[in-house]
Design a protein around this motif. Structure first.
Motif, PDB file in Angstrom:
ATOM      1  N   LEU A 130    -105.055 -51.011 -81.791  1.00 41.34           N
ATOM      2  CA  LEU A 130    -103.828 -50.223 -81.706  1.00 41.34           C
ATOM      3  C   LEU A 130    -103.878 -49.027 -82.652  1.00 41.34           C
ATOM      4  CD1 LEU A 130    -101.101 -53.041 -81.582  1.00 41.34           C
ATOM      5  CD2 LEU A 130    -101.896 -51.608 -79.693  1.00 41.34           C
ATOM      6  N   ALA A 131    -104.435 -49.241 -83.833  1.00 44.03           N
ATOM      7  CA  ALA A 131    -104.552 -48.131 -84.788  1.00 44.03           C
ATOM      8  C   ALA A 131    -105.420 -47.018 -84.217  1.00 44.03           C
ATOM      9  CB  ALA A 131    -105.129 -48.644 -86.108  1.00 44.03           C
ATOM     10  N   GLY A 132    -106.511 -47.388 -83.554  1.00 41.28           N
ATOM     11  CA  GLY A 132    -107.362 -46.388 -82.931  1.00 41.28           C
ATOM     12  C   GLY A 132    -106.657 -45.645 -81.814  1.00 41.28           C
ATOM     13  N   GLN A 133    -105.868 -46.372 -81.019  1.00 38.30           N
ATOM     14  CA  GLN A 133    -105.106 -45.745 -79.942  1.00 38.30           C
ATOM     15  C   GLN A 133    -104.077 -44.759 -80.494  1.00 38.30           C
ATOM     16  OE1 GLN A 133    -104.835 -46.975 -76.182  1.00 38.30           O
ATOM     17  NE2 GLN A 133    -106.983 -47.085 -76.788  1.00 38.30           N
ATOM     18  N   LEU A 134    -103.467 -45.129 -81.618  1.00 35.02           N
ATOM     19  CA  LEU A 134    -102.487 -44.239 -82.244  1.00 35.02           C
ATOM     20  C   LEU A 134    -103.171 -42.980 -82.765  1.00 35.02           C
ATOM     21  CD1 LEU A 134     -99.417 -44.323 -82.782  1.00 35.02           C
ATOM     22  CD2 LEU A 134     -99.916 -45.266 -85.034  1.00 35.02           C
ATOM     23  N   ASN A 135    -104.330 -43.155 -83.379  1.00 37.58           N
ATOM     24  CA  ASN A 135    -105.086 -41.996 -83.881  1.00 37.58           C
ATOM     25  C   ASN A 135    -105.515 -41.070 -82.757  1.00 37.58           C
ATOM     26  OD1 ASN A 135    -105.101 -42.303 -86.688  1.00 37.58           O
ATOM     27  ND2 ASN A 135    -106.754 -43.805 -86.622  1.00 37.58           N
ATOM     28  N   ALA A 136    -105.805 -41.656 -81.595  1.00 37.12           N
ATOM     29  CA  ALA A 136    -106.251 -40.860 -80.447  1.00 37.12           C
ATOM     30  C   ALA A 136    -105.088 -40.282 -79.651  1.00 37.12           C
ATOM     31  CB  ALA A 136    -107.126 -41.732 -79.540  1.00 37.12           C
ATOM     32  N   ARG A 137    -103.859 -40.454 -80.146  1.00 39.64           N
ATOM     33  CA  ARG A 137    -102.646 -39.957 -79.474  1.00 39.64           C
ATOM     34  C   ARG A 137    -102.428 -40.622 -78.114  1.00 39.64           C
ATOM     35  NH1 ARG A 137    -103.223 -37.891 -83.900  1.00 39.64           N
ATOM     36  NH2 ARG A 137    -102.224 -35.991 -84.635  1.00 39.64           N
ATOM     37  N   GLN A 138    -102.995 -41.812 -77.933  1.00 42.31           N
ATOM     38  CA  GLN A 138    -102.772 -42.539 -76.689  1.00 42.31           C
ATOM     39  C   GLN A 138    -101.560 -43.460 -76.783  1.00 42.31           C
ATOM     40  OE1 GLN A 138    -106.702 -44.292 -76.243  1.00 42.31           O
ATOM     41  NE2 GLN A 138    -107.333 -42.665 -74.855  1.00 42.31           N
ATOM     42  N   LEU A 139    -101.022 -43.592 -77.976  1.00 41.66           N
ATOM     43  CA  LEU A 139     -99.774 -44.324 -78.217  1.00 41.66           C
ATOM     44  C   LEU A 139     -98.842 -43.439 -79.030  1.00 41.66           C
ATOM     45  CD1 LEU A 139    -101.049 -47.884 -79.280  1.00 41.66           C
ATOM     46  CD2 LEU A 139     -99.972 -47.278 -77.100  1.00 41.66           C
TER      47      LEU A 139
END
Length: 307
Positions: A130-139
């Motif tokens: 989830l942290a990676g998704q947030l960093n990638a602006r996917q969340l």
């Protein structure tokens, strides 16, 4: 100056009587008179001529009447516009499986009630992903557990969760109303793999307690992990969110007594200037629902931070 004062004044002029206006407005005559007097005092001008036969507007009152009526129409137009154009948009929120098991449905219900035009996209995966998704602006938002958050994120502490030993009656755990990690060295355990934040937290806690846990299998999917526990293959250690429905499934749930063994929940999001109004509204709703679940006892072992 208040809108109700404008409504009072317009109604008095329309009816030519304080008494009749008070009756139609549902307020006392003296209260209505006080509000008109307050309005006149604020404007430093007399708006009404009072006589035994009623009231009539002064020249200042006539000038004020036109703008008061216009202001009231504009206020009504604003209300109607807000009702027509309700909050809408698309928001993506990431939850770890354990968090989703207790938070997801109440959140969905709250969002449907408050913001039916917001399309909520729930993503369920391990917190590290989830942290990676947030960093990638996917969340837009995610409930995370690590404290080393990116500086560009907005982070709101939510709650701390106690951890629990969960086991089937067919796989007894050491006796007691609570257990310490030091008591669990021989208990067969099924835990998430090392990439899971909970596993990392538990291994550090076991090491601090001088215990090597007896991990006989690793399962990353919460549903399958709990199936293995129900079947009696092993016990597990999970936070209060996962324990919420375990008792209903016939499992035994025992809190861990070690004070330092807990999991902190943080609501992380993109920075405020990157969030849409819909995402900002969702963030407030997530925090409110989580707090209500804790206060009503529907999030076992959870305590609100700062309370």
């Amino acid at each position: 100056m208040e809108l109700r004062q404008l409504r009072y004044f317009v109604k008095v002029v329309e009816l030519g009587s304080l008494g009749r206006a008070a009756l139609e407005l549902g307020v006392g005559t003296s209260a209505l008179s006080q509000q008109i007097a307050k309005l006149e005092s604020e404007l430093c001008a007399r708006l009404l001529n009072r006589s035994s036969t009623g009231v009539t507007p002064t020249s200042a009152g006539l000038a004020f009447l036109h703008h008061a009526q216009l202001t009231l129409r504009q206020a009504e137009n604003a209300v109607q516009a807000a009702r027509r154009d309700r909050m809408s948009g698309y928001v993506s929120l990431g939850l770890a499986p354990t968090t989703a098991s207790v938070l997801a449905l109440p959140l969905i219900e709250a969002m449907r009630a408050r913001y039916p035009d917001i399309q909520l996209h729930l993503v369920e995966m391990l917190s590290g992903y989830l942290a990676g998704q947030l960093n990638a602006r996917q969340l837009d938002l995610a409930v995370l557990f690590q404290t080393d958050m990116a500086k560009r994120w907005s982070v709101m502490p939510l709650l701390d969760e106690r951890l629990f030993v969960i086991h089937s009656p067919a796989r007894p755990a050491p006796p007691g109303e609570s257990l310490r990690l030091a008591d669990l060295g021989d208990l067969p355990l099924v835990l998430p793999s090392a990439q899971h934040g909970l596993r990392t937290r538990l291994m550090a806690a076991f090491e601090s307690a001088g215990v090597v846990p007896n991990v006989i299998m690793e399962i990353d999917g919460l549903a399958t992990l709990m199936d293995a526990v129900r079947a009696g293959h092993a016990a597990t250690i999970q936070p209060g969110a996962a324990a919420a429905h375990s008792g209903e499934a016939g499992l035994c749930v025992v809190p861990i007594a070690d004070a330092h063994v807990s999991r902190r929940n943080l609501l992380a999001s993109l920075s405020d200037d990157e969030l849409s109004p819909a995402a900002l509204a969702t963030r407030v709703t997530v925090a409110g629902v989580a707090r209500e679940l804790v206060r009503t006892g529907h999030w076992p072992g959870a305590s609100l931070l700062g309370e």
